[in-house]
Design a protein around this motif. Sequence first.
Motif, PDB file in Angstrom:
ATOM      1  N   VAL A   1       3.434   0.157 -27.987  1.00  0.00           N
ATOM      2  CA  VAL A   1       2.500  -1.015 -26.994  1.00  0.00           C
ATOM      3  C   VAL A   1       1.559  -0.464 -26.631  1.00  0.00           C
ATOM      4  N   TRP A   2       1.764   0.931 -25.614  1.00  0.00           N
ATOM      5  CA  TRP A   2       1.377   1.244 -24.629  1.00  0.00           C
ATOM      6  C   TRP A   2       0.940   2.733 -25.480  1.00  0.00           C
ATOM      7  N   SER A   3       1.300   3.659 -25.253  1.00  0.00           N
ATOM      8  CA  SER A   3       0.850   5.430 -26.040  1.00  0.00           C
ATOM      9  C   SER A   3       2.631   6.134 -25.870  1.00  0.00           C
ATOM     10  N   LEU A   4       2.214   7.341 -26.289  1.00  0.00           N
ATOM     11  CA  LEU A   4       3.132   8.180 -26.031  1.00  0.00           C
ATOM     12  C   LEU A   4       3.606   8.576 -24.871  1.00  0.00           C
ATOM     13  N   PRO A   5       1.991   9.218 -24.291  1.00  0.00           N
ATOM     14  CA  PRO A   5       2.608   9.659 -22.582  1.00  0.00           C
ATOM     15  C   PRO A   5       2.865   8.286 -21.565  1.00  0.00           C
ATOM     16  N   VAL A   6       3.009   7.513 -22.121  1.00  0.00           N
ATOM     17  CA  VAL A   6       3.502   6.469 -21.019  1.00  0.00           C
ATOM     18  C   VAL A   6       4.652   5.977 -21.421  1.00  0.00           C
ATOM     19  N   ALA A   7       4.903   5.574 -22.644  1.00  0.00           N
ATOM     20  CA  ALA A   7       6.066   5.765 -23.083  1.00  0.00           C
ATOM     21  C   ALA A   7       7.079   6.843 -22.471  1.00  0.00           C
ATOM     22  N   LEU A   8       6.939   8.174 -22.727  1.00  0.00           N
ATOM     23  CA  LEU A   8       7.558   9.050 -21.847  1.00  0.00           C
ATOM     24  C   LEU A   8       7.409   9.652 -20.457  1.00  0.00           C
ATOM     25  N   ALA A   9       6.295   8.549 -19.421  1.00  0.00           N
ATOM     26  CA  ALA A   9       6.227   8.507 -18.222  1.00  0.00           C
ATOM     27  C   ALA A   9       7.053   7.796 -17.773  1.00  0.00           C
ATOM     28  N   GLY A  10       7.360   6.294 -18.933  1.00  0.00           N
ATOM     29  CA  GLY A  10       8.527   5.324 -18.023  1.00  0.00           C
ATOM     30  C   GLY A  10      10.253   6.158 -18.174  1.00  0.00           C
ATOM     31  N   VAL A  11      10.492   7.168 -18.979  1.00  0.00           N
ATOM     32  CA  VAL A  11      11.815   7.645 -18.910  1.00  0.00           C
ATOM     33  C   VAL A  11      11.872   8.566 -17.890  1.00  0.00           C
ATOM     34  N   ALA A  12      10.340   8.907 -17.594  1.00  0.00           N
ATOM     35  CA  ALA A  12      11.025   9.760 -15.741  1.00  0.00           C
ATOM     36  C   ALA A  12      11.008   8.898 -15.022  1.00  0.00           C
ATOM     37  N   VAL A  13      10.840   7.269 -14.867  1.00  0.00           N
ATOM     38  CA  VAL A  13      11.568   6.056 -14.376  1.00  0.00           C
ATOM     39  C   VAL A  13      13.044   6.394 -14.214  1.00  0.00           C
ATOM     40  N   LEU A  14      13.284   6.137 -15.439  1.00  0.00           N
ATOM     41  CA  LEU A  14      14.611   5.564 -15.733  1.00  0.00           C
ATOM     42  C   LEU A  14      15.527   6.804 -15.210  1.00  0.00           C
ATOM     43  N   ALA A  15      15.164   8.054 -15.146  1.00  0.00           N
ATOM     44  CA  ALA A  15      15.923   9.191 -14.491  1.00  0.00           C
ATOM     45  C   ALA A  15      15.847   8.877 -12.728  1.00  0.00           C
ATOM     46  N   LEU A  16      14.065   8.523 -12.848  1.00  0.00           N
ATOM     47  CA  LEU A  16      14.492   8.237 -10.694  1.00  0.00           C
ATOM     48  C   LEU A  16      15.908   7.188 -11.014  1.00  0.00           C
ATOM     49  N   VAL A  17      16.298   6.246 -11.540  1.00  0.00           N
ATOM     50  CA  VAL A  17      17.333   5.661 -11.455  1.00  0.00           C
ATOM     51  C   VAL A  17      18.130   5.988 -11.536  1.00  0.00           C
ATOM     52  N   VAL A  18      19.095   6.779 -12.184  1.00  0.00           N
ATOM     53  CA  VAL A  18      19.899   7.734 -11.795  1.00  0.00           C
ATOM     54  C   VAL A  18      20.227   7.879 -10.905  1.00  0.00           C
ATOM     55  N   ALA A  19      18.596   8.885 -10.443  1.00  0.00           N
ATOM     56  CA  ALA A  19      19.246   9.295  -9.078  1.00  0.00           C
ATOM     57  C   ALA A  19      19.472   8.460  -7.982  1.00  0.00           C
ATOM     58  N   ALA A  20      19.096   7.390  -8.266  1.00  0.00           N
ATOM     59  CA  ALA A  20      18.585   6.246  -6.896  1.00  0.00           C
ATOM     60  C   ALA A  20      20.534   5.519  -7.407  1.00  0.00           C
ATOM     61  N   LEU A  21      21.172   5.652  -7.811  1.00  0.00           N
ATOM     62  CA  LEU A  21      22.297   4.705  -8.406  1.00  0.00           C
ATOM     63  C   LEU A  21      23.288   5.851  -8.372  1.00  0.00           C
ATOM     64  N   GLY A  22      22.798   6.748  -8.308  1.00  0.00           N
ATOM     65  CA  GLY A  22      24.290   7.744  -7.959  1.00  0.00           C
ATOM     66  C   GLY A  22      24.551   7.827  -6.926  1.00  0.00           C
ATOM     67  N   PRO A  23      24.626   7.245  -5.979  1.00  0.00           N
ATOM     68  CA  PRO A  23      25.016   6.794  -4.232  1.00  0.00           C
ATOM     69  C   PRO A  23      26.024   5.841  -4.274  1.00  0.00           C
ATOM     70  N   VAL A  24      25.104   4.611  -5.341  1.00  0.00           N
ATOM     71  CA  VAL A  24      25.616   3.654  -5.486  1.00  0.00           C
ATOM     72  C   VAL A  24      27.145   3.364  -6.267  1.00  0.00           C
ATOM     73  N   ALA A  25      26.954   4.293  -7.353  1.00  0.00           N
ATOM     74  CA  ALA A  25      28.185   4.089  -8.192  1.00  0.00           C
ATOM     75  C   ALA A  25      29.513   4.842  -7.550  1.00  0.00           C
ATOM     76  N   ALA A  26      29.359   6.153  -6.074  1.00  0.00           N
ATOM     77  CA  ALA A  26      30.245   6.551  -5.853  1.00  0.00           C
ATOM     78  C   ALA A  26      30.405   6.139  -4.612  1.00  0.00           C
ATOM     79  N   ARG A  27      29.669   5.179  -3.829  1.00  0.00           N
ATOM     80  CA  ARG A  27      30.464   4.181  -2.900  1.00  0.00           C
ATOM     81  C   ARG A  27      31.154   2.520  -3.535  1.00  0.00           C
ATOM     82  N   GLN A  28      31.000   2.804  -5.310  1.00  0.00           N
ATOM     83  CA  GLN A  28      31.631   2.184  -5.156  1.00  0.00           C
ATOM     84  C   GLN A  28      33.671   2.264  -5.767  1.00  0.00           C
ATOM     85  N   VAL A  29      32.872   3.219  -6.084  1.00  0.00           N
ATOM     86  CA  VAL A  29      33.860   3.951  -5.977  1.00  0.00           C
ATOM     87  C   VAL A  29      35.192   4.016  -5.325  1.00  0.00           C
ATOM     88  N   GLU A  30      34.885   4.236  -3.875  1.00  0.00           N
ATOM     89  CA  GLU A  30      34.893   4.742  -2.877  1.00  0.00           C
ATOM     90  C   GLU A  30      36.171   3.051  -2.023  1.00  0.00           C
TER      91      GLU A  30
END
Length: 377
Positions: A343-372
């Motif tokens: 749809v776009w280009s391979l570099p743009v698609a791989l930049a979207g992968v970076a966004v997903l990695a940030l989501v993992v970093a952001a939601l990690g503490p949320v998961a930890a609090r949910q466990v507690e």
Amino acid sequence: MLRTLVGFGAFGLFWGAWGATLPAVRTSSGVGDGELGIALLMVGLGALASMRFTGYLIDRYGGVVLPVVVVLFGASGVLPALADSVVTLSAALLLLGATSGATDVAINATGSHAEAVTGRPLMNLAHGIFSVAVVVASLGTAALRTAGADALPVLGGVGVVIVIAGVVVLAPGARENLRGSTEPKPKRRLEPVLLIFGGLCALAYVVENAWQSWSAVHLDTSLGAAPGLASSVPAVFAAAAATGRIAGNALLRRLRPVNLLVAGGAVAAAGSITAAVAGSAWLALIGIGVAGLGTSVCAPTIIGMAGAWAGPERRAGAISTVTTLAYLGFLLGPAAVGAASSVWSLPVALAGVAVLALVVAALGPVAARQVEREPAR
């Protein structure tokens, strides 16, 4: 601890050899590219069919499950080399996928149990051993293929090593109790916490497998890298992943798991965006290595957190749920990148992968609090 490391090593040994010998399997079975693609789908379907059931078996029967599924996995790994049509290859890969999924759950459950018993981090080290075995097996298989070896001797030799490991190293600990008690457990609903862990792990695997699958193509088509440089990228990524997991295991002696998860996601995002927007192949290669370092610790840390939350009575079942959901991300990641790049280009698609990695970093503490807030019951 030894059983866990040997199990992960055997698992990586096969998959490292498999990637390098797949062209020979394609030739010996006489299938075309389209038929091979259909047959390879059977690996994922077989794994998804067996993973949850394996968790139940471990919770019911304990440590005996590990050597059984590893021996079956080693034997099944030889079958694709014997296939002579798309039908027989598909059947062989379905069985391979089922035993692979079962082995994946069993080694992760055993590793989580060892962490709980010893009080020492292990999961990142175990996944690091897997990555090391993948690199070693890939390079060894490449050398054998260069010398003229076909698929059968390569996969047969690997299968023999795996079966021996299962019988000699894993079977002696088969009486190990991975359950909390021998009392039958009531059926439980699928807890939201496990869905959170599984979703996070799926995102981590999307990032990991996206780079593992598309990194060489990115350097080749987007940046015009020399063939030798482009083809070396998956090995660089795997080596970085092994380094990250072994180092991450040591860091867990000083850090809380959630802190390592956040750091890993952030590092993966930085490496991913660097590689995606790089103007030169060498800068992209550095970014891919950094992405491998970061993303490598995410999935094993999440699986370890899920096992610690579940406790001994339900550990294997919880891990089978998380790994099944995570496997969907592993399967769909490369396809999602391919769709986005069309749809776009391979570099743009791989930049979207970076966004997903940030989501993992952001939601990690949320998961930890949910466990507690929601300890396992």
